[in-house]
Design a protein around this motif. Structure first.
Motif, mmCIF file in Angstrom:
data_model
loop_
_atom_site.group_PDB
_atom_site.id
_atom_site.type_symbol
_atom_site.label_atom_id
_atom_site.label_comp_id
_atom_site.label_asym_id
_atom_site.label_seq_id
_atom_site.Cartn_x
_atom_site.Cartn_y
_atom_site.Cartn_z
ATOM 1 N N GLY A 41 48.591 36.640 49.406
ATOM 2 C CA GLY A 41 48.072 37.902 49.945
ATOM 3 C C GLY A 41 46.601 37.751 50.281
ATOM 4 O O GLY A 41 46.111 36.634 50.456
ATOM 5 N N GLY A 42 45.898 38.848 50.349
ATOM 6 C CA GLY A 42 44.443 38.856 50.540
ATOM 7 C C GLY A 42 43.986 38.034 51.727
ATOM 8 O O GLY A 42 44.604 38.063 52.800
ATOM 9 N N VAL A 43 42.915 37.290 51.529
ATOM 10 C CA VAL A 43 42.311 36.473 52.577
ATOM 11 C C VAL A 43 43.326 35.472 53.134
ATOM 12 O O VAL A 43 43.441 35.285 54.355
ATOM 13 N N ASP A 44 44.034 34.829 52.234
ATOM 14 C CA ASP A 44 45.005 33.801 52.588
ATOM 15 C C ASP A 44 46.048 34.325 53.588
ATOM 16 O O ASP A 44 46.288 33.732 54.647
ATOM 17 N N ALA A 60 45.899 36.974 55.462
ATOM 18 C CA ALA A 60 45.269 37.403 56.721
ATOM 19 C C ALA A 60 44.979 36.194 57.615
ATOM 20 O O ALA A 60 45.206 36.238 58.832
ATOM 21 N N ALA A 109 34.504 36.249 49.160
ATOM 22 C CA ALA A 109 34.148 36.238 47.730
ATOM 23 C C ALA A 109 35.318 35.635 46.955
ATOM 24 O O ALA A 109 36.186 36.351 46.433
ATOM 25 N N SER A 143 37.956 34.146 44.510
ATOM 26 C CA SER A 143 38.436 34.492 43.153
ATOM 27 C C SER A 143 38.244 35.950 42.731
ATOM 28 O O SER A 143 38.642 36.323 41.632
ATOM 29 N N THR A 144 37.620 36.790 43.595
ATOM 30 C CA THR A 144 37.330 38.155 43.141
ATOM 31 C C THR A 144 38.433 39.162 43.467
ATOM 32 O O THR A 144 38.306 40.342 43.172
ATOM 33 N N ALA A 204 42.856 38.817 43.841
ATOM 34 C CA ALA A 204 44.015 38.597 42.972
ATOM 35 C C ALA A 204 43.647 37.779 41.728
ATOM 36 O O ALA A 204 44.282 37.927 40.679
ATOM 37 N N TRP A 240 34.579 42.222 52.098
ATOM 38 C CA TRP A 240 35.606 43.135 52.595
ATOM 39 C C TRP A 240 35.389 44.555 52.083
ATOM 40 O O TRP A 240 35.574 45.521 52.815
HETATM 41 P P1 ADP Z 1 41.508 35.262 45.216
HETATM 42 O O1 ADP Z 1 42.980 34.983 44.980
HETATM 43 O O2 ADP Z 1 40.676 33.990 45.284
HETATM 44 O O3 ADP Z 1 40.971 36.274 44.279
HETATM 45 P P2 ADP Z 1 41.820 37.224 47.398
HETATM 46 O O4 ADP Z 1 42.116 36.912 48.817
HETATM 47 O O5 ADP Z 1 42.821 37.974 46.605
HETATM 48 O O6 ADP Z 1 41.441 35.799 46.733
HETATM 49 O O7 ADP Z 1 40.448 38.027 47.314
HETATM 50 C C1 ADP Z 1 39.157 37.450 47.486
HETATM 51 C C2 ADP Z 1 38.202 38.492 48.031
HETATM 52 O O8 ADP Z 1 38.407 38.646 49.426
HETATM 53 C C3 ADP Z 1 38.369 39.903 47.446
HETATM 54 O O9 ADP Z 1 37.072 40.389 47.141
HETATM 55 C C4 ADP Z 1 39.002 40.708 48.576
HETATM 56 O O10 ADP Z 1 38.595 42.071 48.556
HETATM 57 C C5 ADP Z 1 38.440 40.024 49.786
HETATM 58 N N1 ADP Z 1 39.214 40.132 51.059
HETATM 59 C C6 ADP Z 1 40.505 40.529 51.271
HETATM 60 N N2 ADP Z 1 40.814 40.462 52.580
HETATM 61 C C7 ADP Z 1 39.706 40.002 53.232
HETATM 62 C C8 ADP Z 1 39.382 39.709 54.607
HETATM 63 N N3 ADP Z 1 40.261 39.874 55.583
HETATM 64 N N4 ADP Z 1 38.116 39.244 54.875
HETATM 65 C C9 ADP Z 1 37.222 39.050 53.900
HETATM 66 N N5 ADP Z 1 37.455 39.300 52.598
HETATM 67 C C10 ADP Z 1 38.682 39.774 52.271
#
Ligand code: ADP
Length: 182
Positions: free
Chosen positions: A38-41, A43, A123, A125-126, A128, A162
């Motif tokens: 999920g998250g950044v990955d 996207a 950011a 690790s911040t 999930a 984000w």
């Molecule tokens: P991790 O598993 O390393 O914690 P995540 O993707 O869950 O990675 O979250 C890392 C950070 O990226 C969080 O602070 C989240 O709010 C933020 N984030 C989520 N989507 C995006 C985006 N499209 N661009 C930049 N930051 C994002």
């Protein structure tokens, strides 16, 4: 938006979406299996298209926490994606701080090896992985500044946050650290 000069280089803090950045490389907050989550990955893989995952599958078996691997950027504006695996936060006594520092260093080293002059970081690790925001920001900013000072590269490092909370925290930490820059 906030900018700080570090030698000939620039450190930028912006609020936005990492997948929209036009820097030469963007960094993905990946997992050890290098399988889209999920998250950044999620996207990055959605917007970059299937070729990023195909390249990951063909070149790498996985990536241990603290390390990073590189692929092309597929359909993204960025030419490269650096997939960096941050630690899962498990209370703070399991080497999380050192591992997060190592994660940023691994990504920056790959950028250096590939002659990449501009890079955007999320950011790591911040989300999930639940690393506390302020501690993560201190590690992220200080590690990047230390690396830039030593190598005079990359010329531009942009943190793309984000949430409002993450943006405020990274800006505040940068303000606290930057007066000590010479
Ligand atoms: P991790 O598993 O390393 O914690 P995540 O993707 O869950 O990675 O979250 C890392 C950070 O990226 C969080 O602070 C989240 O709010 C933020 N984030 C989520 N989507 C995006 C985006 N499209 N661009 C930049 N930051 C994002």
């Amino acid at each position: 938006m906030m900018q700080v000069k570090v030698g000939d280089c620039i450190l930028e803090i912006v609020k936005g979406d990492i997948t929209e950045q036009d820097t030469e490389a963007i960094v993905n907050a990946a997992n050890e299996a290098l399988i889209p989550g999920g998250g950044v990955d999620g996207a990055i893989h959605r917007k970059g298209g299937p070729e990023i995952l195909e390249e990951l599958r063909s070149k790498y078996k996985g990536c241990p926490t603290g390390n990073a691997v590189i692929t092309g950027g597929g359909k993204l504006k960025a030419k490269f994606v650096i997939h960096a695996v941050g630690p899962v936060y498990k209370g703070g006594n399991r080497g999380e701080a050192e591992l997060l520092k190592k994660t940023y260093e691994s990504a920056l080293k790959l950028a250096l090896e590939h002659g990449i002059s501009s890079i955007s970081f999320p950011a790591i690790s911040t989300g999930a992985y639940r690393f506390p925001l302020e501690e993560a920001a201190k590690i992220a900013i200080s590690t990047v500044i230390e690396f830039i000072k030593k190598h005079n590269s990359p010329k531009l490092v942009r943190f793309v946050l984000w949430t409002d909370d993450a943006y405020q925290t990274f800006s505040q930490v940068t303000k606290e650290i930057s007066p000590n820059l010479s």
